[in-house]
Each structure stands twice: as structure tokens, then as C-alpha cells.
Design an enzyme around this catalytic site. Structure first.
Site: not given
Length: 332
Positions: A181, A239
Site C-alpha cells: 500500500d 481502503w
């Protein structure tokens, strides 16, 4: 080799930066003709020896462009640009020569090497790194101010490298490296001609965008970028339920897995995310085996993502100053 005289150094530096900006395909709207010049030099030949000291000397609610020129060196500092100090530029002359480094893990808002809270911030030719490595969140750069631009910077860590938090941001010709990420947050950001390098050894995601409703004008666009890596990765995972990421005209090496995207174990997000690709190329850009809930942009849909319009950048990305005046903001 000895450093050139101060005036010659500034002249060469300004000419180099001006040529770099002039090469852009879009005219920059926010032209700044003059700035206050502040120098940082570890050897003691500048106005300050630490970058943070130069930032701290800028007046609160500043309204002038402050150009902090950082001489080459390794600066072991944890930097914060406060929200009440807009219009600051921090610039090196070469990214691999001006290195800002820290080694810290922890929460994403606490661990960054470099935190930008102010609006109208510019960084040029800096390396910003968090050297903590695998095993925990370790942010290199957090950008939480509006109208922030980064030119020719190198941003590196392992997990959660770039917290692209809130606001409108522009990244041009930057190198961004990480594994998990490593570009994440809920900003509205355009990454143009950037090099993304994945350290993932499996199926970790490059992006984790956090758009949480269809009314939010946020998302990441990667335009004319290049993706490389050590093994394999996916382009992104959500997310936020309405995560929005677009890759356009981007080279993808075989590091990108055929499925391309991941739903982070939540199938409900498949119907709400906006994951699109447009005329990408390279061995990782084959879309035949992509997840069915991602897609390709049509030409008319792509136009919005092919300019700075998504971030309104033409009105605020400012050019390099052509004239400088010396600072009067030194510490007593």
C-alpha cells in the site's frame, strides 16, 4: 570538489529548474516572479544548518514565497511544515544529492520522515526516505495540505511509503518505492511521468485509495508513468469503499499480476470502486485476465484524467521563481 560561489550556484540552479518547468506540456498558471531565498548548508555556509530551523523561521500566516535551497548532504531530520506556513518551497539541486532520512515505525500520522500540513507547498529534487524496512508501518512522506506539488523527488520506504492524505496534489517525474500500500490516502492527486517501484514479493498492492463516497472529488491518476518491481504486485486495493484509481498511458512491467486489482477481502466493494486503465502498455498491461469489476476507459471518459483538470492544477501549480531576494528571517 569545492562548491561554486554562492551567486553562481544560485544562478545555475535557477536556470536548471526553469528549463525543467518549461519542458512541461502545460503552461503553469500561477507564475511567481520573485521569492525570498533561504539557504540550508550543513557546513555552516548557509543561513541555517538544519532544514527544520529554516522552516521554523518562516512567519506564521506567511504570504510570500519562501524558497529554501538545501545544499547537498544527508539530513537526518524529522520534518514538519506547519499548516500556518503556506507558500514554502524546499529544493535541492539533485534528488540523489539532497537526502532527508529518518528511521521510525508506528502510526501513519506519527511515523513520517517528512510531513506537509501547509497549503501551497512545493518540493523539488529531494530524496525523502524512511529506512525502517519491513515489519511495520513506516511512512516517508505525509501530504495533508492543499495545493502541494513535488518535482523530481525520490520517496522511499517499505510499508505505507507515501501517505497522500487530503487535498489536491501533483507529482511530476518522481520515483516512489515501497512494498505494501505504498501510495495511500484520500487526496485528489495526479502522478505524471513518475516511476513506481514495487518491493512486493507476492501480491501486495501499490495503491490503497480511501475515497469513501461517490460525492468526494478524490482519487489517484497515474499518467505516463512506469511500473517496475522485484517480483509481483497488484495495482491497488480499496481502503475506502469508493476507491478511485486510474492508470493511463503507463508502462507496466511483468511485476503486475494478471488480475490487476484486489478487493481487500470485501466483495461488496467490487460494485463501488472505480478502477480503470487506459492505453497502458508492457507485459503487465494485458487486461484479458483482469478482475471483472475493473475496466478500461473509453476515449471520451479518459479526457478528464489526461490533464490537470482533475486537481484544478492550472490555477495553482506555480513556476520556479526567476528572481530572488535574500531572507530577513534568520534566528537571533
Amino acid at each position: 570538489m569545492a562548491a561554486p560561489a554562492h551567486s553562481s550556484y544560485v544562478c545555475i540552479f535557477v536556470v536548471t529548474l526553469f528549463m525543467f518547468i518549461s519542458a512541461s506540456s502545460h503552461a503553469v498558471a500561477a507564475v511567481t516572479s520573485a521569492a525570498i531565498l533561504v539557504t540550508v548548508d550543513q557546513s555552516g555556509n548557509g543561513d541555517y544548518e538544519k532544514i527544520q530551523d529554516a522552516i521554523d523561521a518562516v512567519p506564521s500566516d506567511n504570504k510570500e514565497v519562501i524558497f529554501i535551497l538545501v545544499k547537498a548532504g544527508i539530513y537526518k531530520e524529522k520534518i514538519v511544515v506547519p499548516a500556518n506556513k503556506p507558500f514554502i518551497t524546499i529544493s535541492g539541486s539533485k534528488a540523489n544529492g539532497t537526502i532527508i532520512t529518518w528511521n521510525e515505525s508506528g502510526e501513519i500520522f506519527e511515523s513520517p520522515t517528512f510531513t506537509v500540513l501547509a497549503s501551497d507547498f512545493v518540493a523539488r529534487y529531494l530524496t525523502i526516505q524512511n529506512t525502517f524496512g519491513p515489519g511495520a508501518k513506516a511512512v516517508a512522506l505525509r501530504v495533508s495540505g492543499d495545493r502541494a506539488a513535488f518535482f523530481g523527488c525520490r520517496i522511499s520506504s517499505y510499508q505505507d511509503t507515501l501517505l497522500d492524505d487530503t487535498g489536491r496534489h501533483y507529482y511530476k517525474s518522481c520515483y516512489i518505492e515501497g512494498a505494501v500500500d505504498f501510495i495511500f490516502g484520500n487526496a485528489a492527486s495526479l502522478f505524471e511521468n513518475c516511476h513506481l517501484h514495487s518491493l512486493s514479493e507476492g501480491d501486495a498492492a501499490i495503491t490503497a485509495q480511501r475515497r469513501q463516497s461517490p460525492s468526494e472529488d478524490t482519487g489517484f491518476t497515474f499518467l505516463g508513468c512506469k511500473i517496475t518491481g522485484v517480483r509481483s504486485a497488484v495495482l491497488g486495493r480499496p481502503w475506502g469503499a469508493y476507491s478511485r484509481v486510474v492508470f493511463a498511458l503507463t508502462y507496466m512491467s511483468n511485476v503486475i499480476l494478471p488480475q490487476g486489482w484486489d478487493d481487500w477481502g470485501d466483495e461488496s466493494k467490487q460494485s463501488t470502486v472505480f478502477y480503470r486503465e487506459y492505453k497502458c502498455y508492457g507485459p503487465g498491461a494485458n487486461v484479458r485476465k483482469r478482475v471483472e469489476w475493473s475496466g478500461k476507459l473509453a476515449d471520451n471518459e479518459a479526457q478528464f484524467f489526461l490533464t490537470k483538470n482533475m486537481i484544478g492544477g492550472k490555477s495553482w501549480i506555480r513556476s520556479t521563481p526567476t528572481r530572488f531576494k535574500k531572507a530577513s528571517i534568520r534566528h537571533a
